[in-house]
Design a protein around this motif. Structure first.
Motif, PDB file in Angstrom:
ATOM      1  N   MET A   1      -7.008 -20.346 -43.266  1.00 45.53           N
ATOM      2  CA  MET A   1      -6.135 -19.222 -43.059  1.00 45.53           C
ATOM      3  C   MET A   1      -6.178 -18.286 -44.272  1.00 45.53           C
ATOM      4  O   MET A   1      -6.243 -17.074 -44.109  1.00 45.53           O
ATOM      5  N   LEU A   2      -6.121 -18.850 -45.450  1.00 47.75           N
ATOM      6  CA  LEU A   2      -6.122 -18.008 -46.642  1.00 47.75           C
ATOM      7  C   LEU A   2      -7.455 -17.297 -46.825  1.00 47.75           C
ATOM      8  O   LEU A   2      -7.476 -16.128 -47.233  1.00 47.75           O
ATOM      9  N   ASP A   3      -8.551 -17.974 -46.520  1.00 48.65           N
ATOM     10  CA  ASP A   3      -9.856 -17.312 -46.589  1.00 48.65           C
ATOM     11  C   ASP A   3      -9.904 -16.124 -45.631  1.00 48.65           C
ATOM     12  O   ASP A   3     -10.425 -15.063 -45.965  1.00 48.65           O
ATOM     13  N   TYR A   4      -9.355 -16.296 -44.444  1.00 51.35           N
ATOM     14  CA  TYR A   4      -9.296 -15.222 -43.448  1.00 51.35           C
ATOM     15  C   TYR A   4      -8.488 -14.043 -43.998  1.00 51.35           C
ATOM     16  O   TYR A   4      -8.916 -12.896 -43.936  1.00 51.35           O
ATOM     17  N   ALA A  22     -13.180 -19.669 -36.469  1.00 49.90           N
ATOM     18  CA  ALA A  22     -12.941 -20.639 -37.539  1.00 49.90           C
ATOM     19  C   ALA A  22     -11.465 -21.031 -37.596  1.00 49.90           C
ATOM     20  O   ALA A  22     -11.129 -22.201 -37.824  1.00 49.90           O
ATOM     21  N   LEU A  23     -10.588 -20.077 -37.360  1.00 46.35           N
ATOM     22  CA  LEU A  23      -9.159 -20.391 -37.333  1.00 46.35           C
ATOM     23  C   LEU A  23      -8.820 -21.253 -36.122  1.00 46.35           C
ATOM     24  O   LEU A  23      -8.023 -22.195 -36.226  1.00 46.35           O
ATOM     25  N   ARG A  24      -9.411 -20.945 -34.975  1.00 48.91           N
ATOM     26  CA  ARG A  24      -9.180 -21.777 -33.783  1.00 48.91           C
ATOM     27  C   ARG A  24      -9.654 -23.206 -34.030  1.00 48.91           C
ATOM     28  O   ARG A  24      -8.965 -24.162 -33.674  1.00 48.91           O
ATOM     29  N   THR A  25     -10.816 -23.336 -34.632  1.00 52.21           N
ATOM     30  CA  THR A  25     -11.369 -24.660 -34.933  1.00 52.21           C
ATOM     31  C   THR A  25     -10.447 -25.425 -35.881  1.00 52.21           C
ATOM     32  O   THR A  25     -10.320 -26.648 -35.788  1.00 52.21           O
ATOM     33  N   HIS A  35      -0.437 -13.546 -35.614  1.00 55.72           N
ATOM     34  CA  HIS A  35       0.579 -13.426 -36.663  1.00 55.72           C
ATOM     35  C   HIS A  35      -0.056 -13.368 -38.047  1.00 55.72           C
ATOM     36  O   HIS A  35       0.381 -12.580 -38.900  1.00 55.72           O
ATOM     37  N   ILE A  36      -1.071 -14.175 -38.273  1.00 52.26           N
ATOM     38  CA  ILE A  36      -1.772 -14.162 -39.566  1.00 52.26           C
ATOM     39  C   ILE A  36      -2.355 -12.775 -39.831  1.00 52.26           C
ATOM     40  O   ILE A  36      -2.200 -12.216 -40.920  1.00 52.26           O
ATOM     41  N   ALA A  37      -3.022 -12.209 -38.831  1.00 49.20           N
ATOM     42  CA  ALA A  37      -3.624 -10.881 -38.988  1.00 49.20           C
ATOM     43  C   ALA A  37      -2.545  -9.818 -39.201  1.00 49.20           C
ATOM     44  O   ALA A  37      -2.690  -8.932 -40.052  1.00 49.20           O
ATOM     45  N   GLN A  38      -1.463  -9.906 -38.441  1.00 51.47           N
ATOM     46  CA  GLN A  38      -0.403  -8.901 -38.554  1.00 51.47           C
ATOM     47  C   GLN A  38       0.309  -8.955 -39.901  1.00 51.47           C
ATOM     48  O   GLN A  38       0.566  -7.909 -40.519  1.00 51.47           O
ATOM     49  N   VAL A  39       0.626 -10.152 -40.376  1.00 49.25           N
ATOM     50  CA  VAL A  39       1.304 -10.283 -41.672  1.00 49.25           C
ATOM     51  C   VAL A  39       0.388  -9.818 -42.796  1.00 49.25           C
ATOM     52  O   VAL A  39       0.820  -9.106 -43.708  1.00 49.25           O
ATOM     53  N   THR A  40      -0.882 -10.184 -42.723  1.00 51.40           N
ATOM     54  CA  THR A  40      -1.851  -9.737 -43.730  1.00 51.40           C
ATOM     55  C   THR A  40      -1.932  -8.217 -43.742  1.00 51.40           C
ATOM     56  O   THR A  40      -1.860  -7.589 -44.811  1.00 51.40           O
ATOM     57  N   ALA A  41      -2.067  -7.623 -42.577  1.00 46.91           N
ATOM     58  CA  ALA A  41      -2.172  -6.163 -42.485  1.00 46.91           C
ATOM     59  C   ALA A  41      -0.893  -5.487 -42.966  1.00 46.91           C
ATOM     60  O   ALA A  41      -0.947  -4.463 -43.666  1.00 46.91           O
TER      61      ALA A  41
END
Length: 61
Positions: A1-4, A22-25, A35-41
């Motif tokens: 997650m952090l690498d993403y 990779a996150l799904r895996t 949520h990860i993408a939205q919070v990062t953005a």
């Protein structure tokens, strides 16, 4: 997650479906990935606004 999150922050133009896979895996659901993408953005947006306006960080208490 952090690498993403780091990749999305530093080199968003290089993101591919493989990054999501990779996150799904790793066990993240599609909702969690969103949520990860939205919070990062959102944090990137806030930081760019603050930097663009010259806002100084709050002092540590």
């Amino acid at each position: 997650m952090l690498d993403y999150a780091v990749k999305l922050t530093r080199t968003p133009q290089t993101m591919t479906r493989d990054d999501v896979e990779a996150l799904r895996t790793a066990g993240f659901s599609d909702a969690a990935i969103s949520h990860i993408a939205q919070v990062t953005a959102l944090f990137n947006y806030y930081n760019r606004i603050a930097d663009g306006l010259g806002i100084e960080p709050e002092p540590d208490w």
